[in-house]
Design a protein around this motif. Structure first.
Motif, short mmCIF file in Angstrom:
data_model
loop_
_atom_site.label_atom_id
_atom_site.label_comp_id
_atom_site.label_asym_id
_atom_site.label_seq_id
_atom_site.Cartn_x
_atom_site.Cartn_y
_atom_site.Cartn_z
N VAL A 183 -4.51 31.85 -11.48
CA VAL A 183 -5.95 32.08 -11.60
C VAL A 183 -6.51 32.39 -10.22
O VAL A 183 -6.43 31.57 -9.30
CB VAL A 183 -6.65 30.83 -12.20
N PHE A 184 -7.07 33.59 -10.09
CA PHE A 184 -7.73 33.99 -8.86
C PHE A 184 -9.22 33.76 -9.00
O PHE A 184 -9.82 34.14 -10.01
CB PHE A 184 -7.49 35.48 -8.55
N THR A 185 -9.83 33.15 -7.98
CA THR A 185 -11.27 32.93 -7.96
C THR A 185 -11.81 33.57 -6.69
O THR A 185 -11.32 33.31 -5.59
CB THR A 185 -11.60 31.43 -7.97
N GLY A 186 -12.82 34.42 -6.88
CA GLY A 186 -13.45 35.08 -5.75
C GLY A 186 -14.72 34.36 -5.36
O GLY A 186 -15.10 33.34 -5.93
N ASN A 187 -15.42 34.92 -4.36
CA ASN A 187 -16.65 34.29 -3.89
C ASN A 187 -17.90 34.91 -4.51
O ASN A 187 -19.01 34.62 -4.09
CB ASN A 187 -16.71 34.34 -2.35
N THR A 198 -2.31 25.71 -4.59
CA THR A 198 -3.59 26.34 -4.23
C THR A 198 -3.36 27.10 -2.93
O THR A 198 -2.85 26.53 -1.96
CB THR A 198 -4.71 25.31 -4.04
N LYS A 199 -3.69 28.40 -2.94
CA LYS A 199 -3.52 29.23 -1.75
C LYS A 199 -4.80 30.01 -1.51
O LYS A 199 -5.41 30.53 -2.45
CB LYS A 199 -2.39 30.24 -1.94
N ASN A 200 -5.19 30.12 -0.26
CA ASN A 200 -6.29 31.00 0.12
C ASN A 200 -5.70 32.35 0.48
O ASN A 200 -4.77 32.43 1.29
CB ASN A 200 -7.06 30.44 1.31
N ILE A 201 -6.22 33.39 -0.15
CA ILE A 201 -5.77 34.75 0.12
C ILE A 201 -7.01 35.56 0.46
O ILE A 201 -7.80 35.89 -0.43
CB ILE A 201 -5.03 35.34 -1.09
N LYS A 202 -7.20 35.80 1.75
CA LYS A 202 -8.42 36.41 2.27
C LYS A 202 -9.62 35.61 1.77
O LYS A 202 -9.71 34.43 2.05
CB LYS A 202 -8.50 37.89 1.92
N ASN A 203 -10.53 36.22 1.02
CA ASN A 203 -11.72 35.51 0.55
C ASN A 203 -11.55 34.92 -0.85
O ASN A 203 -12.51 34.41 -1.43
CB ASN A 203 -12.93 36.45 0.55
#
Length: 131
Positions: free
Chosen positions: A93-97, A117-122
């Motif tokens: 699941v990708f969550t954007g801003n 849980t990984k941060n990928i750019k924003n």
């Protein structure tokens, strides 16, 4: 890879890229009287009842085709069908801003356990497994 397409009413045009014969393709259609045979190389049509246990019918037919693993890249309704029938092992699941106030809501995962849980750019990627 094998392409798997849900085309309940046979609405995809015959000249669409999905029918380019480059790789095997299975097309799930609405069950009707008679049988639809494909004359196309690398294309199989499978009839299912779209009103009852769709995901279970799909995985049963995929098993018949010797397919034991599938990535579902569907819309919310298709994804939720597999979730509701408890036919999933992992979800990414990708969550954007950006927050959308209107539109189709995301599927709701049941029996989930977050493992990564990984941060990928924003964006944030969360990987869940079916508990």
């Amino acid at each position: 890879p094998v392409r798997i397409v849900l085309d309940r009413g046979l609405r995809i045009p015959k000249n669409a890229h999905v029918f380019d014969k480059s790789i095997p393709t299975i097309v799930f259609i609405e069950k009707r009287g008679g049988k639809l045979e494909s004359t196309e190389k690398n294309t199989a049509f499978e009839a299912i009842d779209f009103s009852n246990n769709v995901a279970k019918q799909i995985v049963t037919i995929l098993f018949k085709h010797k397919i034991q693993s599938v990535i579902i890249e569907g819309g919310a309704k298709t994804l939720q069908t597999f979730i509701d029938e408890n036919l999933w092992d992992e979800a990414r699941v990708f969550t954007g801003n950006v927050c959308f106030k209107n539109g189709v809501e995301a599927p709701i995962l049941k029996h989930k356990k977050e493992i990564v849980t990984k941060n990928i750019k924003n964006d944030v990627l969360k990987i869940y497994v079916n508990d």
